[in-house]
Motif scaffolding. Structure first.
Motif, PDB file in Angstrom:
ATOM      1  N   TRP A 127      39.885 -68.563 -24.603  1.00  0.00           N
ATOM      2  CA  TRP A 127      40.455 -67.566 -25.509  1.00  0.00           C
ATOM      3  C   TRP A 127      39.680 -66.260 -25.429  1.00  0.00           C
ATOM      4  O   TRP A 127      38.514 -66.233 -25.064  1.00  0.00           O
ATOM      5  N   GLY A 128      40.376 -65.173 -25.760  1.00  0.00           N
ATOM      6  CA  GLY A 128      39.773 -63.848 -25.669  1.00  0.00           C
ATOM      7  C   GLY A 128      39.566 -63.229 -27.045  1.00  0.00           C
ATOM      8  O   GLY A 128      40.286 -63.532 -28.002  1.00  0.00           O
ATOM      9  N   LEU A 129      38.581 -62.349 -27.127  1.00  0.00           N
ATOM     10  CA  LEU A 129      38.234 -61.688 -28.385  1.00  0.00           C
ATOM     11  C   LEU A 129      37.960 -60.214 -28.126  1.00  0.00           C
ATOM     12  O   LEU A 129      37.317 -59.848 -27.144  1.00  0.00           O
ATOM     13  N   SER A 130      38.464 -59.376 -29.008  1.00  0.00           N
ATOM     14  CA  SER A 130      38.164 -57.947 -28.976  1.00  0.00           C
ATOM     15  C   SER A 130      37.724 -57.529 -30.364  1.00  0.00           C
ATOM     16  O   SER A 130      38.462 -57.707 -31.336  1.00  0.00           O
ATOM     17  N   GLN A 131      36.522 -56.995 -30.466  1.00  0.00           N
ATOM     18  CA  GLN A 131      35.958 -56.609 -31.756  1.00  0.00           C
ATOM     19  C   GLN A 131      35.765 -55.102 -31.807  1.00  0.00           C
ATOM     20  O   GLN A 131      34.780 -54.565 -31.292  1.00  0.00           O
ATOM     21  N   ALA A 132      36.720 -54.420 -32.415  1.00  0.00           N
ATOM     22  CA  ALA A 132      36.656 -52.960 -32.580  1.00  0.00           C
ATOM     23  C   ALA A 132      36.451 -52.252 -31.243  1.00  0.00           C
ATOM     24  O   ALA A 132      35.720 -51.264 -31.166  1.00  0.00           O
ATOM     25  N   GLU A 133      37.094 -52.730 -30.201  1.00  0.00           N
ATOM     26  CA  GLU A 133      36.928 -52.151 -28.864  1.00  0.00           C
ATOM     27  C   GLU A 133      38.056 -51.198 -28.494  1.00  0.00           C
ATOM     28  O   GLU A 133      37.879 -50.306 -27.665  1.00  0.00           O
ATOM     29  N   ARG A 134      39.216 -51.384 -29.121  1.00  0.00           N
ATOM     30  CA  ARG A 134      40.352 -50.471 -28.892  1.00  0.00           C
ATOM     31  C   ARG A 134      40.482 -49.482 -30.039  1.00  0.00           C
ATOM     32  O   ARG A 134      40.739 -48.299 -29.848  1.00  0.00           O
ATOM     33  N   GLU A 135      40.305 -49.978 -31.253  1.00  0.00           N
ATOM     34  CA  GLU A 135      40.313 -49.156 -32.460  1.00  0.00           C
ATOM     35  C   GLU A 135      39.125 -49.567 -33.313  1.00  0.00           C
ATOM     36  O   GLU A 135      38.759 -50.751 -33.342  1.00  0.00           O
ATOM     37  N   PRO A 136      38.501 -48.648 -34.029  1.00  0.00           N
ATOM     38  CA  PRO A 136      37.253 -48.949 -34.732  1.00  0.00           C
ATOM     39  C   PRO A 136      37.319 -50.104 -35.715  1.00  0.00           C
ATOM     40  O   PRO A 136      36.332 -50.807 -35.917  1.00  0.00           O
ATOM     41  N   ASP A 137      38.472 -50.331 -36.336  1.00  0.00           N
ATOM     42  CA  ASP A 137      38.541 -51.358 -37.376  1.00  0.00           C
ATOM     43  C   ASP A 137      39.440 -52.532 -36.985  1.00  0.00           C
ATOM     44  O   ASP A 137      39.834 -53.323 -37.830  1.00  0.00           O
ATOM     45  N   LEU A 138      39.755 -52.672 -35.701  1.00  0.00           N
ATOM     46  CA  LEU A 138      40.704 -53.688 -35.273  1.00  0.00           C
ATOM     47  C   LEU A 138      40.024 -54.814 -34.499  1.00  0.00           C
ATOM     48  O   LEU A 138      39.286 -54.569 -33.553  1.00  0.00           O
ATOM     49  N   VAL A 139      40.303 -56.052 -34.917  1.00  0.00           N
ATOM     50  CA  VAL A 139      39.816 -57.237 -34.211  1.00  0.00           C
ATOM     51  C   VAL A 139      41.023 -58.061 -33.773  1.00  0.00           C
ATOM     52  O   VAL A 139      41.997 -58.201 -34.517  1.00  0.00           O
ATOM     53  N   GLY A 140      40.954 -58.589 -32.553  1.00  0.00           N
ATOM     54  CA  GLY A 140      42.036 -59.413 -32.051  1.00  0.00           C
ATOM     55  C   GLY A 140      41.508 -60.649 -31.355  1.00  0.00           C
ATOM     56  O   GLY A 140      40.420 -60.640 -30.779  1.00  0.00           O
ATOM     57  N   VAL A 141      42.278 -61.722 -31.428  1.00  0.00           N
ATOM     58  CA  VAL A 141      41.958 -62.958 -30.718  1.00  0.00           C
ATOM     59  C   VAL A 141      43.244 -63.403 -30.035  1.00  0.00           C
ATOM     60  O   VAL A 141      44.335 -63.264 -30.591  1.00  0.00           O
ATOM     61  N   ALA A 142      43.143 -63.902 -28.800  1.00  0.00           N
ATOM     62  CA  ALA A 142      44.339 -64.253 -28.035  1.00  0.00           C
ATOM     63  C   ALA A 142      44.081 -65.433 -27.114  1.00  0.00           C
ATOM     64  O   ALA A 142      42.937 -65.673 -26.702  1.00  0.00           O
ATOM     65  N   VAL A 143      45.158 -66.162 -26.795  1.00  0.00           N
ATOM     66  CA  VAL A 143      45.063 -67.318 -25.895  1.00  0.00           C
ATOM     67  C   VAL A 143      46.205 -67.271 -24.891  1.00  0.00           C
ATOM     68  O   VAL A 143      47.275 -66.718 -25.169  1.00  0.00           O
ATOM     69  N   PRO A 144      46.006 -67.858 -23.709  1.00  0.00           N
ATOM     70  CA  PRO A 144      47.070 -67.884 -22.709  1.00  0.00           C
ATOM     71  C   PRO A 144      48.086 -68.987 -22.966  1.00  0.00           C
ATOM     72  O   PRO A 144      47.750 -70.040 -23.513  1.00  0.00           O
ATOM     73  N   VAL A 145      49.320 -68.744 -22.562  1.00  0.00           N
ATOM     74  CA  VAL A 145      50.353 -69.774 -22.488  1.00  0.00           C
ATOM     75  C   VAL A 145      50.580 -70.028 -21.004  1.00  0.00           C
ATOM     76  O   VAL A 145      51.041 -69.149 -20.284  1.00  0.00           O
ATOM     77  N   ASP A 161      52.087 -72.392 -17.732  1.00  0.00           N
ATOM     78  CA  ASP A 161      53.110 -73.372 -17.364  1.00  0.00           C
ATOM     79  C   ASP A 161      52.470 -74.565 -16.676  1.00  0.00           C
ATOM     80  O   ASP A 161      51.235 -74.674 -16.576  1.00  0.00           O
ATOM     81  N   GLY A 162      53.289 -75.483 -16.177  1.00  0.00           N
ATOM     82  CA  GLY A 162      52.774 -76.708 -15.574  1.00  0.00           C
ATOM     83  C   GLY A 162      51.948 -76.486 -14.335  1.00  0.00           C
ATOM     84  O   GLY A 162      51.133 -77.346 -13.959  1.00  0.00           O
ATOM     85  N   ASP A 163      52.124 -75.335 -13.689  1.00  0.00           N
ATOM     86  CA  ASP A 163      51.334 -75.009 -12.500  1.00  0.00           C
ATOM     87  C   ASP A 163      50.074 -74.224 -12.834  1.00  0.00           C
ATOM     88  O   ASP A 163      49.336 -73.822 -11.943  1.00  0.00           O
ATOM     89  N   GLY A 164      49.844 -73.993 -14.137  1.00  0.00           N
ATOM     90  CA  GLY A 164      48.666 -73.236 -14.549  1.00  0.00           C
ATOM     91  C   GLY A 164      48.850 -71.735 -14.468  1.00  0.00           C
ATOM     92  O   GLY A 164      47.885 -70.980 -14.592  1.00  0.00           O
ATOM     93  N   ASP A 165      50.094 -71.272 -14.289  1.00  0.00           N
ATOM     94  CA  ASP A 165      50.357 -69.837 -14.207  1.00  0.00           C
ATOM     95  C   ASP A 165      50.579 -69.256 -15.601  1.00  0.00           C
ATOM     96  O   ASP A 165      51.154 -69.903 -16.486  1.00  0.00           O
ATOM     97  N   LEU A 166      50.152 -68.018 -15.785  1.00  0.00           N
ATOM     98  CA  LEU A 166      50.277 -67.351 -17.080  1.00  0.00           C
ATOM     99  C   LEU A 166      51.723 -66.905 -17.298  1.00  0.00           C
ATOM    100  O   LEU A 166      52.267 -66.141 -16.508  1.00  0.00           O
ATOM    101  N   VAL A 167      52.349 -67.381 -18.366  1.00  0.00           N
ATOM    102  CA  VAL A 167      53.721 -66.978 -18.674  1.00  0.00           C
ATOM    103  C   VAL A 167      53.789 -66.119 -19.931  1.00  0.00           C
ATOM    104  O   VAL A 167      54.748 -65.366 -20.124  1.00  0.00           O
ATOM    105  N   ALA A 168      52.787 -66.210 -20.792  1.00  0.00           N
ATOM    106  CA  ALA A 168      52.774 -65.413 -22.019  1.00  0.00           C
ATOM    107  C   ALA A 168      51.380 -65.476 -22.631  1.00  0.00           C
ATOM    108  O   ALA A 168      50.519 -66.243 -22.187  1.00  0.00           O
ATOM    109  N   ILE A 169      51.181 -64.663 -23.660  1.00  0.00           N
ATOM    110  CA  ILE A 169      49.913 -64.654 -24.387  1.00  0.00           C
ATOM    111  C   ILE A 169      50.225 -64.569 -25.872  1.00  0.00           C
ATOM    112  O   ILE A 169      51.027 -63.732 -26.308  1.00  0.00           O
TER     113      ILE A 169
END
Length: 249
Positions: A188-206, A208-216
């Motif tokens: 999983w990924g984390l961004s702590q005030a790196e794009r905007e001073p007061d914004l934090v985000g956390v994200a994970v990959p979706v 498919d069966g072949d391990g390819d990224l289809v969404a986040i």
């Protein structure tokens, strides 16, 4: 003894048995003989033999003469490809986005990767009066957002120039590579005030069966409510939903 039951009921039963045969072949990951398929499906061998002949005609299963065994046919791959192309990932992921907002109180997003960027495809807004605002069609900054970093961790290319947005933005390529390696390892990924001073985000990959990224899938919110410890807890919830969405692929 004569068979009983309405013709429609018998047709449904035959379809169910055919699906059971296909499920067994898919789960096996190898060619199987008629008797082995009969054992695993608990369907008598003569019925399995008839089903295999029926499924082989349109190419749903393939008979391998050298081994005398059966495997999935090329037609299955063609149908799977067609089904995947018609899947509406927004419809599939919408319940997950709604649940993520209910659990976190923050804005939840669905993003899809392109060749060079990753774009917000859908979102559910936080009910809070102070909240992060998402926008459909907006590209995530690859090196300064959680979604963007997940994209980089799964084959995306970093910008040649790492633009600084805040004093926490990663602007060194070596440091970014270390961050991406961490994301690959923990999932999983984390961004702590790196794009905007007061914004934090956390994200994970979706994936498919072949391990390819289809969404986040992502959750984003104000820094005062979404610290690193809470982000890590939400990452677990995000990964559960990512598996649910991925199961459609």
């Amino acid at each position: 003894m004569a068979r009983t039951g309405r013709p429609a009921d018998r047709q449904v039963e035959s379809v169910q048995k055919a699906i059971a045969v296909l499920d067994v072949l898919a789960a096996a990951g190898e060619e199987l003989g008629t008797n082995e398929i009969a054992r695993r499906t608990e369907i008598n061998a003569s019925t399995v033999s008839r089903l295999l002949a029926t499924l082989a005609a349109p190419g749903l299963v393939q008979y391998h003469r050298t081994s005398g065994r059966y495997g999935l046919g090329i037609r299955i791959l063609q149908l799977a490809g067609a089904a995947r192309e018609t899947l509406d990932i927004r419809r599939i992921a919408r319940p997950s986005l709604e649940d993520l907002v209910a659990v976190s109180g923050e804005t939840a997003t669905l993003s899809v990767p392109g060749e060079h960027d990753v774009m917000t495809l859908d979102f559910v807004q936080s009910p809070q009066s102070v909240r992060s605002v998402a926008e459909i069609g907006r590209n995530s900054v690859r090196h300064a957002t959680a979604v963007g970093k997940v994209f980089l961790a799964h084959g995306g290319r970093a910008p040649d120039e790492l633009t600084r947005f805040t004093d926490r933005t990663i602007t060194d390529h070596a440091a970014l590579e270390r961050e991406i390696a961490t994301i690959r390892e923990r999932g999983w990924g984390l961004s702590q005030a790196e794009r905007e001073p007061d914004l934090v985000g956390v994200a994970v990959p979706v994936l498919d069966g072949d391990g390819d990224l289809v969404a986040i899938l992502g959750v984003q919110g104000p820094r005062g409510r979404l610290d690193e410890a809470r982000a890590e807890v939400l990452a677990g919830t995000l990964r559960e939903h990512a598996r649910t969405v991925a199961s459609a692929f």
